[in-house]
Structure formats: C-alpha cells, structure tokens
Design an enzyme around this catalytic site. Structure first.
Site, PDB file in Angstrom:
ATOM      1  CB  CYS A   1      -0.957  -0.051   1.314  1.00 15.05           C
ATOM      2  SG  CYS A   1      -1.747  -1.453   1.658  1.00 15.05           S
TER       3      CYS A   1
ATOM      4  NE  ARG B   1       4.406   2.062  -1.163  1.00 15.49           N
ATOM      5  CZ  ARG B   1       5.714   1.751  -0.423  1.00 15.49           C
ATOM      6  NH1 ARG B   1       6.162   1.930  -0.753  1.00 15.49           N
ATOM      7  NH2 ARG B   1       5.201   1.484   0.725  1.00 15.49           N
TER       8      ARG B   1
ATOM      9  CD1 TRP C   1      -0.800  -5.008  -3.815  1.00 17.23           C
ATOM     10  CD2 TRP C   1      -0.718  -6.932  -2.119  1.00 17.23           C
ATOM     11  NE1 TRP C   1      -0.344  -7.271  -4.400  1.00 17.23           N
ATOM     12  CE2 TRP C   1      -0.285  -7.202  -3.261  1.00 17.23           C
ATOM     13  CE3 TRP C   1       0.064  -7.191  -1.019  1.00 17.23           C
ATOM     14  CZ2 TRP C   1      -0.123  -8.274  -2.911  1.00 17.23           C
ATOM     15  CZ3 TRP C   1       0.463  -8.528  -0.658  1.00 17.23           C
ATOM     16  CH2 TRP C   1       0.735  -8.915  -1.759  1.00 17.23           C
TER      17      TRP C   1
ATOM     18  CG  ASN D   1       2.082   0.968   3.622  1.00 12.78           C
ATOM     19  OD1 ASN D   1       2.268  -0.395   3.581  1.00 12.78           O
ATOM     20  ND2 ASN D   1       3.526   1.541   4.104  1.00 12.78           N
ATOM     21  N   GLY D   2       0.944  -0.851   6.179  1.00 12.85           N
ATOM     22  CA  GLY D   2       1.207  -2.047   7.205  1.00 12.85           C
ATOM     23  C   GLY D   2       0.281  -2.961   7.620  1.00 12.85           C
TER      24      GLY D   2
ATOM     25  CD  GLU E   1      15.575 -11.223 -13.149  1.00 10.90           C
ATOM     26  OE1 GLU E   1      15.419 -11.472 -12.319  1.00 10.90           O
ATOM     27  OE2 GLU E   1      14.941 -10.068 -13.027  1.00 10.90           O
TER      28      GLU E   1
ATOM     29  CE  LYS F   1      11.784  -9.008 -14.398  1.00  5.60           C
ATOM     30  NZ  LYS F   1      12.489  -9.069 -12.991  1.00  5.60           N
TER      31      LYS F   1
ATOM     32  CD  GLU G   1       8.708  -9.603 -11.759  1.00  3.99           C
ATOM     33  OE1 GLU G   1       8.577 -10.061 -10.430  1.00  3.99           O
ATOM     34  OE2 GLU G   1       9.789  -9.776 -12.895  1.00  3.99           O
TER      35      GLU G   1
ATOM     36  CG  HIS H   1      19.148 -35.954 -14.607  1.00  2.00           C
ATOM     37  ND1 HIS H   1      20.113 -37.585 -14.391  1.00  2.00           N
ATOM     38  CD2 HIS H   1      20.698 -35.409 -14.803  1.00  2.00           C
ATOM     39  CE1 HIS H   1      21.551 -36.884 -14.725  1.00  2.00           C
ATOM     40  NE2 HIS H   1      21.613 -35.641 -14.844  1.00  2.00           N
TER      41      HIS H   1
ATOM     42  CE  LYS I   1      10.263  -1.177  -8.078  1.00  6.63           C
ATOM     43  NZ  LYS I   1      10.771  -2.599  -8.955  1.00  6.63           N
TER      44      LYS I   1
HETATM   45  C1  G6P Z   1       9.079  -7.169  -5.049  1.00  2.00           C
HETATM   46  C2  G6P Z   1       8.718  -6.771  -6.139  1.00  2.00           C
HETATM   47  C3  G6P Z   1      10.160  -7.246  -6.695  1.00  2.00           C
HETATM   48  C4  G6P Z   1      11.483  -7.008  -6.117  1.00  2.00           C
HETATM   49  C5  G6P Z   1      11.116  -8.284  -4.486  1.00  2.00           C
HETATM   50  C6  G6P Z   1      12.716  -7.076  -3.639  1.00  2.00           C
HETATM   51  O1  G6P Z   1       8.041  -8.591  -4.746  1.00  2.00           O
HETATM   52  O2  G6P Z   1       7.643  -6.714  -7.039  1.00  2.00           O
HETATM   53  O3  G6P Z   1      10.602  -6.976  -8.157  1.00  2.00           O
HETATM   54  O4  G6P Z   1      12.563  -8.027  -6.484  1.00  2.00           O
HETATM   55  O5  G6P Z   1       9.832  -7.229  -4.117  1.00  2.00           O
HETATM   56  O6  G6P Z   1      12.099  -5.823  -3.303  1.00  2.00           O
HETATM   57  P1  G6P Z   1      13.195  -4.285  -2.927  1.00  2.00           P
HETATM   58  O7  G6P Z   1      13.148  -3.435  -2.955  1.00  2.00           O
HETATM   59  O8  G6P Z   1      13.864  -5.777  -1.491  1.00  2.00           O
HETATM   60  O9  G6P Z   1      14.789  -5.527  -3.557  1.00  2.00           O
END
Ligand code: G6P
Length: 606
Positions: free
Chosen positions: A2, A27, A74, A100-101, A479, A483, A486, A502, A601
């Site tokens: 949030c 957020r 969120w 937020n929290g 990674e 991507k 996501e 395997h 995020k």
């Molecule tokens: C969330 C984001 C990711 C990010 C992760 C860690 O899940 O969606 O993209 O990698 O948090 O975030 P940070 O700010 O600690 O790198």
C-alpha cells in the site's frame, strides 16, 4: 504494501494527494481513497479497482480542501472492495485513517472493542485503528493517537484526520516507510520519494516510532512522546527521473536506462580506474576476519545475489550462501562476528530483508546493504551501504535495479579480492577495462530488438516457456524466467541445462519455446549439447549466445549474438534480451506491464 500520501498546506489537497498516489501506484492498485476536510466537514471517497476509478468519481465532487489523507491499497486483510478500501472511519465518523502495514494484534483489539460496544463494517485490520483512536479521543487528536499507538502491535505508517480538528493532520511511522516532505506552502507525507518530488526535494526520513503533528507547521515526537529534531535532507532525484518521459511504460524506460544506470552505478565506485567505495569500504583487516558471507534478499534482488555469490567465491574464495530473506531468519543461520551479511534491496524497505538484517546484527554479523534508495530503512540500519544509483525504479518488474545490484556486488567482490591479494593488479585492470565498456554493449543490445519482438509475438499464446543455461547462465535464466512470469503471466521455468535430462526434458515437444543462454566458455560445449538435446525434440529455441557458440547459429530458431565480454560479466548483458522479451510478450498480450496483477513493488509486510 500500500501507499499513503497526506497533505496540509495552502494548495488543493485533493490534487496534491491524487498526484502523489499516481506515483505510488506501483505499491498497490486494487483500490484507492481519500478523506478531505472542506470547511469543517470531512468527505471520504473510496473506490475499488485502479486509481483511475477514484479519479473519475472525484470529478463529481466539488471539494475545496487544504488538508487530506489518501491511500492506494494492495490487499492483505479483506478482499479489494469499496468497503475494505481506505480511508477507514471511526463509528462516529469523526476519525479517518489511512494505513500501510499490518496490525498483528487486530483480532484481539477488535474483539475487545466489540465487547465495549463498537462495531465494524470492513474486514480490514485498519478499521481497528480508527475505532481505537476514537475510543481515546477527548478533543485532542495528538493525545488520542499517542494513547492508541501503545495498544498496536505490528508495522504501520498512518495518516490520521479528525473532523472535529479540521486544521490538524497526524502521521506516524512504525516499521512501514514514511517520508515527510517540507514545502514552502505546507507539508506532504508519502510512503516513497516520488510521491513528494513534484512539491519538494527537502525531506525528513522519519525514524521508527516518529509521530508528526501537523498543526502549526510540524512537530515530531519520538516513540516516548518526546519532541525531537530530525535533519532535513535534500533529494537528488528530479521529477523527470520519476516520470515516463515519452516511453509507453516505465518498464521499457527503465530497461533502456540501463547504459546510464550502469555508468552512474560505476561512477562513484570506480574512480580513475581504481575501486573506491568511500564510506562503504572494508579494510584489509576487516576482510581477512570474514570467514563466511551470506547474501540475503527477496525476488529479483535475491537473483542478483546468485551472481554475487559466484563473484565472491571466484574472486575472494570466501564461502558464500545466497539466501531468500523470508527463509533466512527462521533457518537458524550460523552467524557470528566473523560473518558478513550482505543485504540486497532495491527499495531498502522489504520487510523480510529488513528482518534478516536485524537478525544478523543480533548475532554480531557485520552488515552491508546494496540498495537503490538512500535513506531507506535498511540503508539506515546497515553498518555500510553501497548505492546502486539506478535512479527511481517505478515498474513493478525490476530491471535496472537488478543490473546495478549485480554490478555493485561484482565491484565489492573485486575490492575484497585486491585488498587481500587474491587477484593481481593486472588482472583487476583487465576486468575494470571490460566493465567500463558495459554501458556501450548494453546499448548495442537495446539497438537490436526486432528479433526479440518477433519471438515475443510467437510465444505469447503458449502456456509454458522454458529457460536453460549452465553456471552463470543458469543464474541468468532464473531471472529471465521470473521477468516473463511477472509481466506476461506465462508459466516460465528455469533449469540448469545439464539437469534437463533428469526429468524436465519429458515436457519438451514440438514447438515448445525454450530460451537458452550460452555464454560461458569453460562449459560452452556442454551447454551446446544440452541445447541440441531440446532442439532435436522439437523445441523452438531462442539462443542468447556469447562468443564461441556459433554452432547454435544453424540449429536454433533464433540466434541472438551478444557483444563480446569476459565470462563473469555476461550476466549483465544476457539479462537485457530476457527483460525485453518479457516486456514485448506482455505488450503482445495487452497486459498492464507496469502493474502486473497481484504484485507490488515494495513489499513491506512479511
Ligand atoms: C517485490 C518486487 C520485486 C522485488 C522484491 C524485492 O516482490 O515485486 O520486483 O525484487 O520485492 O524488493 P527489494 O526492494 O527488496 O529489492
């Protein structure tokens, strides 16, 4: 998660708050709301769905207000409905709250309040705070908030209004981030820097427990209710840095910013071809004391940690464990004063990573954070900080933060190596010479996207895509697969190419999309054999190759040749076409690239 934005000043509070929330949309975006006081009357308007729903609704309201609180949600407790959206009100409607929290003891508090005769309309933890403050309210909002906070357990950043005190805004921070911006015409508080940037570059990073009473100017109280002074800091980011600047999405803008991000990241770490980490430097004695390193992070930052582990082990021979932060703290890690804990976090606010840092410190570890946000919670609590300097990253899917995290970890590992004579000056010079060419090489990849767009078109309707690689290429495909998951919602799985036979190879059939990364010379023949294994079973291979894998030029469906570099630096290049493929696939599917469903995020809850 949030985000909150609160304002008190001479401007139109509705506009200031909505603009701030727009910059916090990453957020959370399942509902949004505001409370605004106009002429002694508080209006609370909230809507489920995206912020645009709230904006449309607000067009019907004629509100003239200089004070207000706003929220973008969120969901953590309760579905994303209008009722569960913030702000939440006390039973008498006098107190309004954005939060937020998470309030951990909200059930106990709610039960007690119900017994005392209060009622609740939402299924959120936040409504409990509004009701609790109203219970203590006796004409003085500050006193009521200070009393209520003593009952709350958990993490929270709050904005509080009372209709009966229309000139007062109270905000409070406990674990969740909150920044106070000071402008010529008032104060603006937000969960993150971009929400304030339009109005000010002068901020106070509130400390845990800080409460800001905005009545006449602002007064900050600490958790013991004592008035405290906090230093005003100037933010270097500009509003342009945090806006799209002509790109369709933040994600593609941030992908294309990587040449600059890597240059900026290097600028304060490599000076005159020498590594200089300033305050974050470790002395030879400090390094020699370290007998174990943990790299701890979440999500993409954790995957950057994989490359970090490789670099530290290769260059320093110190054993490294790369751990997921949410696992680390409950896994009884072996930590003592000879342990180095490296936290990696774009935002510097991720709750699990912050908790891991505290756990490490409790057991005597030295802590260093690799972060993109100066002044963030982890930055302030770690012993040393290395800044990525990627500029604000707004898209939920991390791109430039990842490459700069990898770069930062790489440089730190090299610094350890040269100081402890694990690497010769000559070798270091060679590597640094290659490093400084990376921005140009990334640019070459960014200038060559047509073939990636073509493959994106073809894979968009597939349910599954596989990613394979060996050694550092394996870390890179982890990674890459994340991507794609996501932003395109396609099931993407990464495998160590040698492990395919395997089990997983059973899933390969005609036209199965496989992204294969083959850059590591030492094992290139093995990787090529593994790629041939899937090609011979019908896979449609997109081969991302370094030098000496020409054999794949004929056999793969798409052969994508990266610019040359040394093996250990390839991860910074291989990820670029992977990011682009994810972006273009998402576009092809018509999805919301910057705000993928269910993701946020900055994850400030555990
Ligand atoms: C969330 C984001 C990711 C990010 C992760 C860690 O899940 O969606 O993209 O990698 O948090 O975030 P940070 O700010 O600690 O790198």
């Amino acid at each position: 998660m949030c985000g909150i934005v609160c304002y008190k000043g001479s401007l139109d509070a509705k506009n200031v708050i909505i603009e701030g929330l727009e910059r916090l949309e990453y957020r959370g975006y399942d509902s949004a709301g505001v409370s605004l006081i106009d002429n002694g009357k508080m209006e609370t308007i909230k809507r489920s769905g995206k912020l645009s729903n709230l904006k449309d609704t607000l067009k019907d309201y004629k509100i003239n207000s200089n004070i207000g609180i706003g929220h973008i949600r969120w969901a953590t407790h309760g579905a994303p409905t209008d009722i569960n959206s913030h702000p939440h009100l006390s039973n008498d409607g006098n107190i309004s709250i954005v939060h937020n929290g998470i309030i951990e003891n909200f059930k106990e508090l709610k039960d007690e309040l119900i017994e005392e005769g209060y009622h609740f309309v939402s299924s959120t933890d936040t409504e409990v705070i509004a009701v609790l403050i109203s219970k203590y309210y006796n004409g003085d909002l500050l006193e009521a908030v200070q009393k209520a906070r003593k009952d709350l357990k958990g993490s929270y950043a709050l904005g509080v209004l009372a209709q009966s005190e229309p000139d007062r805004l109270i905000c409070l921070r406990e674990e969740s981030p909150l920044i106070l911006g000071i402008t010529d015409n008032g104060v603006i508080l937000g969960s993150d820097i971009p929400s304030l940037l339009k109005y000010t570059n002068n901020v106070i990073y509130l400390e845990n427990g800080d409460l800001v009473d905005c009545k006449n100017g602002y007064t900050i109280y600490d958790s013991n209710d004592n008035v405290v002074d906090r230093e005003i800091k100037e933010i270097k980011w500009s509003l342009e840095d945090a806006s799209k600047e002509g790109y369709d999405h933040f994600m593609i803008k941030e992908i294309f910013e990587q040449p600059k991000a890597i240059s900026d990241c290097l600028r304060n770490k490599v000076i005159d071809k020498k590594i200089d980490l300033g305050d974050a430097s470790f002395s030879k004695e400090e390094i020699e004391k370290i007998n174990r390193i943990y790299i701890v992070a979440c999500g993409t930052a954790n995957y950057a940690g994989n490359i970090g582990k490789y670099c530290f082990e290769k260059f320093t021979q110190i054993p490294v464990t790369n751990e997921i932060a949410s696992e680390f703290r409950y896994a009884d890690p072996i930590i003592d004063e000879n342990t180095l804990l490296i936290l990696v976090s774009q935002s510097g606010e991720t709750a699990d990573t912050l908790a891991a840092l505290r756990e490490g410190k409790k057991h005597g570890a030295t802590t260093v954070v690799v972060t993109n946000v100066v002044g963030s919670s982890i930055d302030r609590e770690a012993d040393k900080s290395i800044y990525c300097l990627a500029g604000p990253e707004i898209a939920v899917a991390s791109t430039k933060a990842y490459t700069t995290q990898v770069m930062s970890l790489y440089i730190l590992a090299l610094d350890f190596a040269i100081k402890t004579n694990k690497i010769s000056q000559e070798k270091l010079d060679d590597i640094l010479n290659e490093i400084i060419k990376l921005p140009q090489k990334i640019q070459e990849i960014l200038d060559n996207t047509d073939i990636i767009k073509k493959y994106a078109k073809e894979i968009k309707d597939y349910e599954s895509v596989f990613y394979i690689g060996r050694g550092l290429d394996y870390y890179s495909v982890i990674e890459g697969a994340l991507k794609l998951k996501e932003v395109s919602y396609i099931h993407a799985e990464s495998f160590a190419a040698g492990e395919l036979k395997h089990g997983t190879i059973a899933l390969i059939e005609k036209d199965t999309p496989v992204i294969a990364v083959a850059t590591q010379e030492k094992i290139i023949d093995k990787t090529i054999s593994n790629v041939e294994e899937v090609i011979s079973r019908g896979a449609k291979v997109f081969a991302i190759c370094g030098k000496s894998c020409e054999k794949l030029e004929e056999s793969s469906y798409i052969y994508y040749r990266l610019p040359d570099t040394i093996d250990s630096l390839y991860p910074i290049l291989t990820v670029i076409p992977e990011q682009l493929l994810a972006y273009y696939t998402s576009l092809e599917k018509g999805l919301d690239v910057d705000k993928p469903r269910n993701l946020a995020k900055s994850v400030t809850v555990e």
